[in-house]
Design a protein around this motif. Sequence first.
Motif, PDB file in Angstrom:
ATOM      1  N   MET A  47       0.815  -1.212   0.000  1.00  0.00           N
ATOM      2  CA  MET A  47       0.000   0.000   0.000  1.00  0.00           C
ATOM      3  C   MET A  47       0.851   1.266   0.000  1.00  0.00           C
ATOM      4  SD  MET A  47      -2.996  -1.128   2.664  1.00  0.00           S
ATOM      5  CE  MET A  47      -3.583   0.521   2.866  1.00  0.00           C
ATOM      6  N   VAL A  48       2.038   1.210   0.587  1.00  0.00           N
ATOM      7  CA  VAL A  48       2.914   2.371   0.668  1.00  0.00           C
ATOM      8  C   VAL A  48       3.732   2.439  -0.618  1.00  0.00           C
ATOM      9  CG1 VAL A  48       4.806   3.455   1.927  1.00  0.00           C
ATOM     10  CG2 VAL A  48       3.028   2.234   3.177  1.00  0.00           C
ATOM     11  N   LYS A  49       3.476   3.454  -1.426  1.00  0.00           N
ATOM     12  CA  LYS A  49       4.167   3.591  -2.696  1.00  0.00           C
ATOM     13  C   LYS A  49       5.424   4.431  -2.508  1.00  0.00           C
ATOM     14  CE  LYS A  49       3.350   5.042  -7.461  1.00  0.00           C
ATOM     15  NZ  LYS A  49       4.619   4.640  -7.861  1.00  0.00           N
ATOM     16  N   ASP A  50       6.467   4.024  -3.163  1.00  0.00           N
ATOM     17  CA  ASP A  50       7.706   4.785  -3.158  1.00  0.00           C
ATOM     18  C   ASP A  50       7.476   6.039  -3.995  1.00  0.00           C
ATOM     19  OD1 ASP A  50      10.284   5.768  -3.358  1.00  0.00           O
ATOM     20  OD2 ASP A  50      11.183   3.798  -3.662  1.00  0.00           O
ATOM     21  N   ALA A  51       7.519   7.189  -3.371  1.00  0.00           N
ATOM     22  CA  ALA A  51       7.191   8.441  -4.044  1.00  0.00           C
ATOM     23  C   ALA A  51       8.381   9.056  -4.793  1.00  0.00           C
ATOM     24  CB  ALA A  51       6.659   9.449  -3.024  1.00  0.00           C
ATOM     25  N   ARG A  52       9.540   8.424  -4.701  1.00  0.00           N
ATOM     26  CA  ARG A  52      10.702   8.976  -5.403  1.00  0.00           C
ATOM     27  C   ARG A  52      10.529   8.863  -6.922  1.00  0.00           C
ATOM     28  NH1 ARG A  52      15.417   5.611  -3.040  1.00  0.00           N
ATOM     29  NH2 ARG A  52      13.827   4.033  -3.294  1.00  0.00           N
ATOM     30  N   ILE A  53      11.194   9.736  -7.633  1.00  0.00           N
ATOM     31  CA  ILE A  53      11.147   9.718  -9.092  1.00  0.00           C
ATOM     32  C   ILE A  53      12.026   8.578  -9.592  1.00  0.00           C
ATOM     33  CG2 ILE A  53      11.735  11.014 -11.181  1.00  0.00           C
ATOM     34  CD1 ILE A  53      11.224  13.576  -9.460  1.00  0.00           C
ATOM     35  N   LYS A 110      23.397   1.538 -15.068  1.00  0.00           N
ATOM     36  CA  LYS A 110      22.880   1.495 -13.696  1.00  0.00           C
ATOM     37  C   LYS A 110      23.948   0.918 -12.764  1.00  0.00           C
ATOM     38  CE  LYS A 110      19.176  -0.533 -10.913  1.00  0.00           C
ATOM     39  NZ  LYS A 110      17.953  -1.344 -10.953  1.00  0.00           N
ATOM     40  N   ALA A 111      24.580  -0.169 -13.204  1.00  0.00           N
ATOM     41  CA  ALA A 111      25.637  -0.788 -12.397  1.00  0.00           C
ATOM     42  C   ALA A 111      26.778   0.198 -12.157  1.00  0.00           C
ATOM     43  CB  ALA A 111      26.150  -2.057 -13.077  1.00  0.00           C
ATOM     44  N   LYS A 112      27.132   0.970 -13.176  1.00  0.00           N
ATOM     45  CA  LYS A 112      28.207   1.969 -13.046  1.00  0.00           C
ATOM     46  C   LYS A 112      27.806   3.068 -12.061  1.00  0.00           C
ATOM     47  CE  LYS A 112      31.816   4.437 -14.563  1.00  0.00           C
ATOM     48  NZ  LYS A 112      33.052   4.316 -13.842  1.00  0.00           N
ATOM     49  N   MET A 113      26.555   3.547 -12.187  1.00  0.00           N
ATOM     50  CA  MET A 113      26.088   4.606 -11.280  1.00  0.00           C
ATOM     51  C   MET A 113      26.053   4.110  -9.840  1.00  0.00           C
ATOM     52  SD  MET A 113      23.064   6.317 -13.576  1.00  0.00           S
ATOM     53  CE  MET A 113      22.827   7.829 -12.651  1.00  0.00           C
ATOM     54  N   LEU A 114      25.556   2.893  -9.633  1.00  0.00           N
ATOM     55  CA  LEU A 114      25.504   2.345  -8.279  1.00  0.00           C
ATOM     56  C   LEU A 114      26.907   2.143  -7.723  1.00  0.00           C
ATOM     57  CD1 LEU A 114      22.552  -0.178  -8.680  1.00  0.00           C
ATOM     58  CD2 LEU A 114      22.538   1.975  -7.401  1.00  0.00           C
ATOM     59  N   ALA A 115      27.827   1.699  -8.575  1.00  0.00           N
ATOM     60  CA  ALA A 115      29.224   1.531  -8.133  1.00  0.00           C
ATOM     61  C   ALA A 115      29.819   2.886  -7.741  1.00  0.00           C
ATOM     62  CB  ALA A 115      30.053   0.877  -9.235  1.00  0.00           C
ATOM     63  N   ASN A 116      29.504   3.937  -8.504  1.00  0.00           N
ATOM     64  CA  ASN A 116      29.982   5.284  -8.154  1.00  0.00           C
ATOM     65  C   ASN A 116      29.463   5.698  -6.781  1.00  0.00           C
ATOM     66  OD1 ASN A 116      31.411   5.659 -10.523  1.00  0.00           O
ATOM     67  ND2 ASN A 116      29.863   6.936 -11.486  1.00  0.00           N
ATOM     68  N   MET A 117      28.169   5.457  -6.554  1.00  0.00           N
ATOM     69  CA  MET A 117      27.582   5.863  -5.271  1.00  0.00           C
ATOM     70  C   MET A 117      28.160   5.056  -4.111  1.00  0.00           C
ATOM     71  SD  MET A 117      23.648   6.840  -6.168  1.00  0.00           S
ATOM     72  CE  MET A 117      23.295   5.716  -7.508  1.00  0.00           C
ATOM     73  N   ARG A 118      28.399   3.767  -4.330  1.00  0.00           N
ATOM     74  CA  ARG A 118      29.039   2.972  -3.274  1.00  0.00           C
ATOM     75  C   ARG A 118      30.451   3.490  -3.016  1.00  0.00           C
ATOM     76  NH1 ARG A 118      25.992  -1.100  -5.656  1.00  0.00           N
ATOM     77  NH2 ARG A 118      27.660  -1.685  -7.072  1.00  0.00           N
ATOM     78  N   GLY A 119      31.128   3.900  -4.078  1.00  0.00           N
ATOM     79  CA  GLY A 119      32.456   4.509  -3.920  1.00  0.00           C
ATOM     80  C   GLY A 119      32.399   5.781  -3.095  1.00  0.00           C
ATOM     81  N   MET A 130      18.431  16.113 -10.747  1.00  0.00           N
ATOM     82  CA  MET A 130      19.236  15.069 -10.105  1.00  0.00           C
ATOM     83  C   MET A 130      20.721  15.384 -10.287  1.00  0.00           C
ATOM     84  SD  MET A 130      19.194  11.016 -10.948  1.00  0.00           S
ATOM     85  CE  MET A 130      20.192   9.837 -10.066  1.00  0.00           C
ATOM     86  N   ARG A 131      21.073  15.788 -11.507  1.00  0.00           N
ATOM     87  CA  ARG A 131      22.466  16.151 -11.769  1.00  0.00           C
ATOM     88  C   ARG A 131      22.875  17.347 -10.918  1.00  0.00           C
ATOM     89  NH1 ARG A 131      22.184  17.873 -16.743  1.00  0.00           N
ATOM     90  NH2 ARG A 131      24.354  18.467 -16.783  1.00  0.00           N
ATOM     91  N   TYR A 177      15.123  10.615  -5.780  1.00  0.00           N
ATOM     92  CA  TYR A 177      15.295   9.767  -6.966  1.00  0.00           C
ATOM     93  C   TYR A 177      15.654   8.338  -6.597  1.00  0.00           C
ATOM     94  CZ  TYR A 177      15.427  14.243  -9.299  1.00  0.00           C
ATOM     95  OH  TYR A 177      15.097  15.492  -9.736  1.00  0.00           O
ATOM     96  N   ARG A 178      15.292   7.438  -7.505  1.00  0.00           N
ATOM     97  CA  ARG A 178      15.727   6.049  -7.396  1.00  0.00           C
ATOM     98  C   ARG A 178      15.979   5.523  -8.798  1.00  0.00           C
ATOM     99  NH1 ARG A 178      11.403   2.063  -7.886  1.00  0.00           N
ATOM    100  NH2 ARG A 178       9.429   3.145  -8.132  1.00  0.00           N
ATOM    101  N   LEU A 179      16.913   4.624  -8.918  1.00  0.00           N
ATOM    102  CA  LEU A 179      17.204   4.042 -10.225  1.00  0.00           C
ATOM    103  C   LEU A 179      16.217   2.915 -10.487  1.00  0.00           C
ATOM    104  CD1 LEU A 179      21.096   3.900 -10.241  1.00  0.00           C
ATOM    105  CD2 LEU A 179      19.583   5.686 -11.069  1.00  0.00           C
ATOM    106  N   ASP A 180      15.724   2.881 -11.705  1.00  0.00           N
ATOM    107  CA  ASP A 180      14.747   1.870 -12.102  1.00  0.00           C
ATOM    108  C   ASP A 180      15.458   0.614 -12.551  1.00  0.00           C
ATOM    109  OD1 ASP A 180      12.357   0.669 -12.776  1.00  0.00           O
ATOM    110  OD2 ASP A 180      12.309   1.592 -14.761  1.00  0.00           O
TER     111      ASP A 180
END
Length: 171
Positions: A34-40, A49-58, A120-121, A168-171
């Motif tokens: 019932m609780v929807k993720d309201a992020r874009i 996506k893998a590269k962006m997530l790796a950057n954020m983990r870095g 986002m940028r 934001y969230r990555l799809d």
Amino acid sequence: MRKIMYAAAALALAAAGTAVAEDHHDHMEMMSKMVKDARIEVDVPGPMKAKMLANMRGHQEAVAEILAALGKGDGAAAAKIADARLGANSPGAAACRPDAKSGAQGDMPMMMASHMPDEMRALGMTMHMQATKFAEEAAKVKQGGDLRPALAELGQVVQACNACHAAYRLD
């Protein structure tokens, strides 16, 4: 006879406990649906996506290393980490830079920037610019010196990260 009654009571309590646990699990599952993720949602191709997530983990790893350096009172080391891995001129900032979509920062940053909303940028660039401010402040810290100004700037870095992740969230 008493043993049978105790066993029956224990069995009834165990069954009731299982039923309550199942009801709780079902209720929690229903609530999460019932609780929807309201992020874009940001639609990004798999490898990117893998590269962006790796950057954020870095980025997270860099913040952890910065905190470890500050914990030792080593502002110079914290500044060096921040500047190299989080700062406005770091490789991770390339896709967030205003000229990223033009290809001025290279092909990968251009492709990443083309999938990221401008807002986002901008949030990402705010984080990178704040990391540069932190590096400048941390470089001033001498052994045993006052870490509070540097920590205040580092708090702004983390707040910028949080603002982007909240929106934001990555799809």
